[in-house]
Design a protein around this motif. Structure first.
Motif, PDB file in Angstrom:
ATOM      1  N   ARG A  29     -19.005   1.232 -17.096  1.00 37.58           N
ATOM      2  CA  ARG A  29     -18.659   2.354 -16.219  1.00 37.58           C
ATOM      3  C   ARG A  29     -18.022   1.852 -14.925  1.00 37.58           C
ATOM      4  NH1 ARG A  29     -23.401   4.653 -18.506  1.00 37.58           N
ATOM      5  NH2 ARG A  29     -24.746   3.836 -16.864  1.00 37.58           N
ATOM      6  N   ILE A  30     -18.565   0.781 -14.369  1.00 34.01           N
ATOM      7  CA  ILE A  30     -18.008   0.211 -13.142  1.00 34.01           C
ATOM      8  C   ILE A  30     -16.588  -0.300 -13.389  1.00 34.01           C
ATOM      9  CG2 ILE A  30     -18.200  -1.741 -11.541  1.00 34.01           C
ATOM     10  CD1 ILE A  30     -21.287  -1.353 -11.769  1.00 34.01           C
ATOM     11  N   VAL A  31     -16.404  -1.035 -14.463  1.00 28.18           N
ATOM     12  CA  VAL A  31     -15.083  -1.593 -14.775  1.00 28.18           C
ATOM     13  C   VAL A  31     -14.066  -0.479 -14.980  1.00 28.18           C
ATOM     14  CG1 VAL A  31     -13.780  -2.863 -16.534  1.00 28.18           C
ATOM     15  CG2 VAL A  31     -15.944  -3.775 -15.667  1.00 28.18           C
ATOM     16  N   LEU A  32     -14.441   0.554 -15.712  1.00 25.54           N
ATOM     17  CA  LEU A  32     -13.499   1.647 -15.948  1.00 25.54           C
ATOM     18  C   LEU A  32     -13.183   2.399 -14.655  1.00 25.54           C
ATOM     19  CD1 LEU A  32     -14.770   2.969 -19.395  1.00 25.54           C
ATOM     20  CD2 LEU A  32     -12.825   1.459 -18.908  1.00 25.54           C
ATOM     21  N   GLN A  33     -14.162   2.545 -13.777  1.00 26.69           N
ATOM     22  CA  GLN A  33     -13.929   3.172 -12.473  1.00 26.69           C
ATOM     23  C   GLN A  33     -12.953   2.330 -11.653  1.00 26.69           C
ATOM     24  OE1 GLN A  33     -15.163   6.133 -11.472  1.00 26.69           O
ATOM     25  NE2 GLN A  33     -14.185   6.020  -9.483  1.00 26.69           N
ATOM     26  N   LEU A  34     -13.134   1.021 -11.691  1.00 25.47           N
ATOM     27  CA  LEU A  34     -12.209   0.130 -10.987  1.00 25.47           C
ATOM     28  C   LEU A  34     -10.790   0.279 -11.532  1.00 25.47           C
ATOM     29  CD1 LEU A  34     -14.370  -3.119 -10.768  1.00 25.47           C
ATOM     30  CD2 LEU A  34     -13.615  -1.719  -8.835  1.00 25.47           C
ATOM     31  N   LEU A  35     -10.672   0.307 -12.849  1.00 29.25           N
ATOM     32  CA  LEU A  35      -9.346   0.438 -13.462  1.00 29.25           C
ATOM     33  C   LEU A  35      -8.686   1.774 -13.136  1.00 29.25           C
ATOM     34  CD1 LEU A  35     -10.007  -1.133 -16.956  1.00 29.25           C
ATOM     35  CD2 LEU A  35      -8.593  -2.063 -15.117  1.00 29.25           C
ATOM     36  N   ASP A  36      -9.483   2.824 -13.051  1.00 25.00           N
ATOM     37  CA  ASP A  36      -8.944   4.141 -12.731  1.00 25.00           C
ATOM     38  C   ASP A  36      -8.498   4.248 -11.277  1.00 25.00           C
ATOM     39  OD1 ASP A  36      -9.301   5.034 -15.315  1.00 25.00           O
ATOM     40  OD2 ASP A  36     -11.195   6.059 -14.889  1.00 25.00           O
ATOM     41  N   ASN A  37      -8.938   3.307 -10.448  1.00 22.47           N
ATOM     42  CA  ASN A  37      -8.600   3.331  -9.014  1.00 22.47           C
ATOM     43  C   ASN A  37      -8.088   1.962  -8.575  1.00 22.47           C
ATOM     44  OD1 ASN A  37      -9.723   6.070  -8.119  1.00 22.47           O
ATOM     45  ND2 ASN A  37     -11.377   5.182  -9.312  1.00 22.47           N
ATOM     46  N   LYS A  38      -7.099   1.457  -9.293  1.00 23.42           N
ATOM     47  CA  LYS A  38      -6.600   0.101  -9.061  1.00 23.42           C
ATOM     48  C   LYS A  38      -6.208  -0.152  -7.612  1.00 23.42           C
ATOM     49  CE  LYS A  38      -4.596  -0.668 -13.587  1.00 23.42           C
ATOM     50  NZ  LYS A  38      -3.348  -0.917 -14.305  1.00 23.42           N
ATOM     51  N   GLU A  39      -5.346   0.680  -7.084  1.00 20.99           N
ATOM     52  CA  GLU A  39      -4.831   0.451  -5.731  1.00 20.99           C
ATOM     53  C   GLU A  39      -5.922   0.580  -4.683  1.00 20.99           C
ATOM     54  OE1 GLU A  39      -1.733  -0.630  -4.821  1.00 20.99           O
ATOM     55  OE2 GLU A  39      -1.452  -0.863  -6.976  1.00 20.99           O
ATOM     56  N   GLU A  40      -6.782   1.540  -4.852  1.00 20.32           N
ATOM     57  CA  GLU A  40      -7.827   1.813  -3.862  1.00 20.32           C
ATOM     58  C   GLU A  40      -8.991   0.818  -3.940  1.00 20.32           C
ATOM     59  OE1 GLU A  40     -11.082   5.320  -3.059  1.00 20.32           O
ATOM     60  OE2 GLU A  40      -9.189   5.852  -4.007  1.00 20.32           O
ATOM     61  N   LEU A  41      -9.306   0.332  -5.139  1.00 19.78           N
ATOM     62  CA  LEU A  41     -10.492  -0.509  -5.315  1.00 19.78           C
ATOM     63  C   LEU A  41     -10.198  -1.955  -5.695  1.00 19.78           C
ATOM     64  CD1 LEU A  41     -12.784   2.028  -7.211  1.00 19.78           C
ATOM     65  CD2 LEU A  41     -12.877   1.385  -4.796  1.00 19.78           C
ATOM     66  N   ILE A  42      -9.364  -2.175  -6.695  1.00 17.85           N
ATOM     67  CA  ILE A  42      -9.175  -3.527  -7.205  1.00 17.85           C
ATOM     68  C   ILE A  42      -8.465  -4.428  -6.200  1.00 17.85           C
ATOM     69  CG2 ILE A  42      -8.043  -4.951  -8.953  1.00 17.85           C
ATOM     70  CD1 ILE A  42      -8.761  -2.912 -11.017  1.00 17.85           C
ATOM     71  N   LYS A  43      -7.392  -3.921  -5.579  1.00 17.84           N
ATOM     72  CA  LYS A  43      -6.668  -4.761  -4.620  1.00 17.84           C
ATOM     73  C   LYS A  43      -7.563  -5.235  -3.480  1.00 17.84           C
ATOM     74  CE  LYS A  43      -1.739  -4.174  -4.615  1.00 17.84           C
ATOM     75  NZ  LYS A  43      -0.602  -3.619  -3.891  1.00 17.84           N
ATOM     76  N   PRO A  44      -8.238  -4.328  -2.753  1.00 17.52           N
ATOM     77  CA  PRO A  44      -9.081  -4.817  -1.659  1.00 17.52           C
ATOM     78  C   PRO A  44     -10.268  -5.644  -2.144  1.00 17.52           C
ATOM     79  CG  PRO A  44      -9.119  -2.405  -1.745  1.00 17.52           C
ATOM     80  CD  PRO A  44      -8.167  -2.883  -2.784  1.00 17.52           C
ATOM     81  N   LEU A  45     -10.859  -5.279  -3.267  1.00 11.81           N
ATOM     82  CA  LEU A  45     -11.995  -6.027  -3.796  1.00 11.81           C
ATOM     83  C   LEU A  45     -11.587  -7.452  -4.159  1.00 11.81           C
ATOM     84  CD1 LEU A  45     -14.963  -5.981  -4.635  1.00 11.81           C
ATOM     85  CD2 LEU A  45     -14.235  -5.134  -6.865  1.00 11.81           C
ATOM     86  N   THR A  46     -10.440  -7.598  -4.779  1.00 12.77           N
ATOM     87  CA  THR A  46      -9.933  -8.920  -5.137  1.00 12.77           C
ATOM     88  C   THR A  46      -9.730  -9.771  -3.893  1.00 12.77           C
ATOM     89  OG1 THR A  46      -8.833  -7.999  -7.078  1.00 12.77           O
ATOM     90  CG2 THR A  46      -8.053 -10.137  -6.315  1.00 12.77           C
ATOM     91  N   LYS A  47      -9.118  -9.183  -2.877  1.00 15.65           N
ATOM     92  CA  LYS A  47      -8.875  -9.910  -1.626  1.00 15.65           C
ATOM     93  C   LYS A  47     -10.199 -10.296  -0.963  1.00 15.65           C
ATOM     94  CE  LYS A  47      -6.642  -9.602   2.824  1.00 15.65           C
ATOM     95  NZ  LYS A  47      -6.254  -8.739   3.903  1.00 15.65           N
ATOM     96  N   GLN A  48     -11.132  -9.375  -0.906  1.00 12.48           N
ATOM     97  CA  GLN A  48     -12.422  -9.631  -0.253  1.00 12.48           C
ATOM     98  C   GLN A  48     -13.232 -10.688  -1.003  1.00 12.48           C
ATOM     99  OE1 GLN A  48     -13.887  -5.644  -0.140  1.00 12.48           O
ATOM    100  NE2 GLN A  48     -12.557  -5.068   1.569  1.00 12.48           N
ATOM    101  N   LEU A  49     -13.237 -10.635  -2.316  1.00 13.74           N
ATOM    102  CA  LEU A  49     -13.951 -11.644  -3.104  1.00 13.74           C
ATOM    103  C   LEU A  49     -13.330 -13.030  -2.922  1.00 13.74           C
ATOM    104  CD1 LEU A  49     -14.676  -9.697  -6.399  1.00 13.74           C
ATOM    105  CD2 LEU A  49     -16.354 -10.470  -4.713  1.00 13.74           C
ATOM    106  N   ALA A  50     -11.999 -13.100  -2.869  1.00 16.52           N
ATOM    107  CA  ALA A  50     -11.332 -14.386  -2.645  1.00 16.52           C
ATOM    108  C   ALA A  50     -11.684 -14.948  -1.272  1.00 16.52           C
ATOM    109  CB  ALA A  50      -9.820 -14.227  -2.789  1.00 16.52           C
ATOM    110  N   GLU A  51     -11.738 -14.086  -0.261  1.00 19.70           N
ATOM    111  CA  GLU A  51     -12.104 -14.526   1.089  1.00 19.70           C
ATOM    112  C   GLU A  51     -13.543 -15.034   1.128  1.00 19.70           C
ATOM    113  OE1 GLU A  51     -11.323 -11.217   3.680  1.00 19.70           O
ATOM    114  OE2 GLU A  51      -9.158 -11.466   3.525  1.00 19.70           O
TER     115      GLU A  51
END
Length: 69
Positions: A29-51
């Motif tokens: 459910r979390i993964v599908l929610q992330l995919l449904d909101n790529k720009e809003e969730l995946i981009k910032p989450l990816t950047k924050q996790l890398a930091e």
């Protein structure tokens, strides 16, 4: 479910389900929610996790996190 055989989704579900208190259904459910909101969730989450990966470390004595920069 049409996405059940997508390798990338299954791999991410397996990784997310390793988090405490999350089983495969919750992880999916979390993964599908992330995919449904790529720009809003995946981009910032990816950047924050890398930091976090690059800039934080854990103290071997007390277990607290600290910035290494």
């Amino acid at each position: 479910m049409a996405d059940s055989n997508v390798k990338e989704i299954n791999n991410l579900v397996k990784t997310v389900s390793k988090l405490k208190s999350l089983g495969p259904k919750s992880a999916r459910r979390i993964v599908l929610q992330l995919l449904d909101n790529k720009e809003e969730l995946i981009k910032p989450l990816t950047k924050q996790l890398a930091e976090i990966y690059k800039n934080l470390s854990r103290c071997e004595i007390c277990g607290d996190y600290f910035s290494i920069n």
